[in-house]
Each structure stands twice: as structure tokens, then as C-alpha cells.
Design a protein around this motif. Sequence first.
Motif, short mmCIF file in Angstrom:
data_model
loop_
_atom_site.label_atom_id
_atom_site.label_comp_id
_atom_site.label_asym_id
_atom_site.label_seq_id
_atom_site.Cartn_x
_atom_site.Cartn_y
_atom_site.Cartn_z
N LYS A 94 0.82 -1.21 0.00
CA LYS A 94 0.00 0.00 0.00
C LYS A 94 0.85 1.26 0.00
O LYS A 94 0.46 2.28 -0.57
CB LYS A 94 -0.95 0.00 1.21
CG LYS A 94 -1.97 -1.13 1.18
CD LYS A 94 -2.82 -1.07 -0.08
CE LYS A 94 -3.82 -2.21 -0.14
NZ LYS A 94 -4.60 -2.20 -1.41
N ARG A 95 2.01 1.19 0.64
CA ARG A 95 2.92 2.33 0.62
C ARG A 95 3.42 2.60 -0.80
O ARG A 95 3.47 3.75 -1.25
CB ARG A 95 4.11 2.07 1.55
CG ARG A 95 5.18 3.17 1.56
CD ARG A 95 4.62 4.48 2.06
NE ARG A 95 5.65 5.51 2.11
CZ ARG A 95 5.43 6.79 2.41
NH1 ARG A 95 4.19 7.20 2.68
NH2 ARG A 95 6.41 7.65 2.43
N GLU A 96 3.74 1.54 -1.52
CA GLU A 96 4.20 1.68 -2.90
C GLU A 96 3.08 2.21 -3.78
O GLU A 96 3.32 2.99 -4.72
CB GLU A 96 4.71 0.34 -3.43
CG GLU A 96 6.03 -0.11 -2.80
CD GLU A 96 7.13 0.91 -2.99
OE1 GLU A 96 7.30 1.40 -4.14
OE2 GLU A 96 7.82 1.24 -2.00
N LEU A 109 2.92 5.98 -3.15
CA LEU A 109 4.03 6.70 -3.79
C LEU A 109 3.94 6.65 -5.30
O LEU A 109 4.39 7.58 -5.99
CB LEU A 109 5.37 6.12 -3.32
CG LEU A 109 5.71 6.29 -1.84
CD1 LEU A 109 7.02 5.58 -1.51
CD2 LEU A 109 5.79 7.76 -1.46
N GLY A 110 3.39 5.57 -5.84
CA GLY A 110 3.34 5.40 -7.29
C GLY A 110 2.01 5.75 -7.91
O GLY A 110 1.70 5.30 -9.02
N GLU A 128 5.20 10.57 5.52
CA GLU A 128 5.92 9.38 5.96
C GLU A 128 4.97 8.22 6.19
O GLU A 128 3.79 8.41 6.50
CB GLU A 128 6.70 9.69 7.25
CG GLU A 128 7.79 10.73 7.08
CD GLU A 128 8.58 10.94 8.36
OE1 GLU A 128 8.26 10.26 9.37
OE2 GLU A 128 9.48 11.78 8.36
N ASP A 129 5.50 7.01 6.04
CA ASP A 129 4.68 5.83 6.25
C ASP A 129 4.24 5.76 7.72
O ASP A 129 5.00 6.14 8.62
CB ASP A 129 5.47 4.57 5.89
CG ASP A 129 4.58 3.37 5.67
OD1 ASP A 129 3.35 3.55 5.63
OD2 ASP A 129 5.11 2.26 5.53
N GLY A 186 3.05 15.67 -7.62
CA GLY A 186 3.68 14.41 -7.98
C GLY A 186 4.32 13.70 -6.80
O GLY A 186 4.02 13.98 -5.63
N ARG A 187 5.24 12.83 -7.11
CA ARG A 187 5.85 11.95 -6.11
C ARG A 187 6.54 12.71 -4.99
O ARG A 187 6.57 12.25 -3.85
CB ARG A 187 6.83 11.00 -6.80
CG ARG A 187 7.36 9.89 -5.88
CD ARG A 187 8.35 9.00 -6.61
NE ARG A 187 8.86 7.96 -5.72
CZ ARG A 187 8.38 6.73 -5.63
NH1 ARG A 187 7.36 6.37 -6.40
NH2 ARG A 187 8.91 5.85 -4.80
N ASP A 188 7.09 13.89 -5.31
CA ASP A 188 7.77 14.66 -4.27
C ASP A 188 6.82 14.98 -3.11
O ASP A 188 7.23 14.93 -1.94
CB ASP A 188 8.32 15.97 -4.85
CG ASP A 188 9.52 15.72 -5.76
OD1 ASP A 188 10.08 14.60 -5.68
OD2 ASP A 188 9.86 16.61 -6.55
#
Length: 478
Positions: A57-59, A62-63, A432-433, A424-426
Motif C-alpha cells: 500500500k505504501r508503494e 508513492l506510485g 511518511e509511512d 507528484g511523487r515529491d
Amino acid sequence: MSALLYIAKKEIKVAVRERLIVFLGIIIMVLLGVSLYAGYVSYQQQKEIISNTQHEKREEWLGQGDKHPHIAAHYGTFAFKPKTVLSLFDFGLDAYTGTSVYLEAHNQHEFMFRPAQDHSSMIRFGELSSSLVLQVLLPLLIIFLAFSSYTRERESGTLKLLMSQGVSAHSITWGKILAYCIILLTMLLPFFVGLLLIAGSGANSDSIPDVGLRSVLLIVIYAVYLFLVVAIAVWISMKSLTGRNALLTLLTCWTFFVILMPKTIANLSESFHPLPSMREFKAEIEESKLNGLDGKTPRSVRVAQLEKEYLEKYGVETVEELPFNFEGVSMQAGEDYGNMVYDLHFEGIRAIFDKQNSLGSFASLINPFIATQHLSMSLSGTDLRTFNHFETEVEDYRRMLVRRMNNDMAENSNYGEFFEYAAGRDLWEEIEDFSYKAPSVKSALKPYYLELASLLVWVVFTILLLNSSNKKLKPVHG
């Protein structure tokens, strides 16, 4: 002292010769071993599943690609309740509280994937755990071990013989208690060593602090509880005319204190302090969000008031002239108001739970089983208060995430150009997770002062009761 040790040695020999006692002891040891092993396997499996899913889920967060921050806030993510290493000892409420929750803007979702949902109603009687064996089944072994401790001596005439030779009632009573405690220690030592080793192996990565201290305190709590069962069993045997009377009295006490009273207290607490249905609870929240907490201030009115406040503050005529995107500010204001609504309603629910639990805490003053049960769950990190702490941490994380998305929208986009701006990703990496640490041992035990006082009072009362009865002890009933 020599007489006391002689009595203890004799009682151990008698117990070892009783096939029923040996058989029951073996069953208890097997159940403890199986429950510890099964709990460890389940803990490892669930820990791995939660870790892998959390990473996945973290990925995904981020994605998620470039998009508007508020859309990202609705895209959301998940938070997972970590398994504690001591939950393999006492499952507590883990089967009922859920393991994960979806985090998004505007809504505070309930926890999902409660294991109890996948079981029949038989789960109410408890899953096989080490705590269940120690709290419920082991006292039965103690009853069969100690019910005839005094009645056997009277019926065979050895009590009169011992006392005529100058052996004090104090030595006889405490010699028997010492013998039964040694038998229990011999049975439980491998289990407790195994528990300490397992707890130590997972201490560094666990979500609850001071795992080693918690494990030691668990052992102390159960040692006190089992001592009370032994001492009371010996006292009842001392006061009974026959072994049959002692056994019936002890089994009646076990049924009342372990089975009937806890269930009755739970039912009474629900009757005295009923919870609203889920449908009613959600309807009240939606009503407060729609028309305001006072029932007279809908969202449109609140937004108009906010707009007027900012226009006056910055001395401009329209929201387009503000040095930031008013839509982001408006959305965050709506989020803050929604949070206030959720806090008010959830505080009401938690207040009801606290009232229900307080009845159980007061009941623990007359029932050491309830006291032990509550303290065991608290030290294992599987009680309601630990879950509430976790729930609060999760909600704080959700609010931080949504606030960061709305603030980025206010700072970096223009009014009325919702779909023209994309982050975006930044920005996603700035969040934080989620990670969780349970309260310290001191904080975990602080709400359970009545339970701690209960065990202390019971120990003092039992010792005084035994000593008083020793002074009045006679070889035969007159």
C-alpha cells in the motif's frame, strides 16, 4: 520449618500417586505448549501478511502518479494494526477490533477485517490461548489437586496425629500450599521460559515497548492469581466436613467466578449503558456534518462565513484576489469541522465504553479472575484502551495527510483551476509511512488501578484468613 517442608514433601508424593492429577497435569501442559506454538505460528504469519500488505500500500501511495492533491487525499491509503508479540499469549480483543482501516479525506472509516466475523458464535467462549488455559482450565486442576488436602487428613486420622506430635496448623496449611505451588511451578516453568524467549526474540521490532518487562509482569500477575486459587482451595478444604463437600463448594465457586459472574457483569454493563446501533451512529454523524452541530448551520452557511472572514482579513473584494487558493482553505475548514463532528460523536461512544468497563473494574474487587483477565490483556497490548490509543494515532495520521494535501492545493494552485494543477511523487514522499508505538507499561496499567488493588487486597485478605483459621483449627469437627 522442617515440619512445613515435611508436609510439602508428603503432599507432593500423594499428588504424584494420583493418576487423575497426573493425567490432568499432562493435559494442561500439552494445551499450554500447543497454544504457545499455535499462537507463535499465527503471530508470525499475521505479522508477515501485515508487513507485506503495508509495504504494498505504501508503494501504491508513492506510485499513484501525478494528480491533484485533493484527489490524492481521496485516493488515500491504509493503516494496519501491528501484531504484538505478546498477543500470541493473550488474544484479548484482537478478534473484534479489526486489523486495518482505509484513510481518506472527509471520512473516518471503521476498522475492517475482524477475525471474529469469520467465526461462528462459539468464538464468544474464547479461542484456545495460553491465557485461557491459565485463567480458566488450570484452576480446575488446582481444585482437583487441593480439594481433599485437609478432608483426607481428617478422614484418615493423620491430622489428629500430626497435631498431637506438636506440628502446628500453620506448618500444615502452608506446607500444603507450598507443595501445590511447587507442582504448578514444575508444570509451568517450561512454558514461561518459552514465553520469555519468544517475547525476547521479537522485542526489538515490536509495536509495544518494554516487552521484557511486560512478560515478567504477566508471569507475576498469573503467579498471584494461581496462588490465590491454591490458598482458597486449601482453606475451603480446611473448613469442609468431607472431601465431597469441598469439591462441590470449589466447583461452585469456579463456575460463579469464572463463568457466570463475568458474563453477568458484561450483560449488566450493556443494559445500564447501551450503545446506539451503527446505523443510528452514522446517521447522527451525517446529520451533524450536513446541518452543523447545532442543526442550524449547513455547510453552505459555514463556507460563506469563512469567505467573508478571509475577505475582510485580507481587504479584498473577491476570493480570486486572495494570495492563496481559497478552495484549499475551504476544503481544510470543512475537514476540520468534520473532524470536530467525529470527535464529538466518538467521544460519546468511548464514554459509554468507559462506563461499561468501569463496572467490570469495580467487579474485579470481588473477583480476582476479572482482575487478572483485564491486566493480562493490558500487558499483552490487546485490550480496548490500547486499541483506542492506536485508533487515535491513526486518525491523527489521516488528518495530517489530508491537511498536507489541502495546504499544497492552497499554496500552489489557483482558484477555479481544479483540474489544471497536479502534484507528484515529491509531495507523496513528504507523507511518511505510518508507524505505531503502544503506550508504556506505566501508561498501560494506569487505568487498571482497581484491578491491581484487587489482587493486592485478595492476597492480604487470603493470608489473614488462613492465619486466622489456623488458630482455630481442630483435628476433628465437634
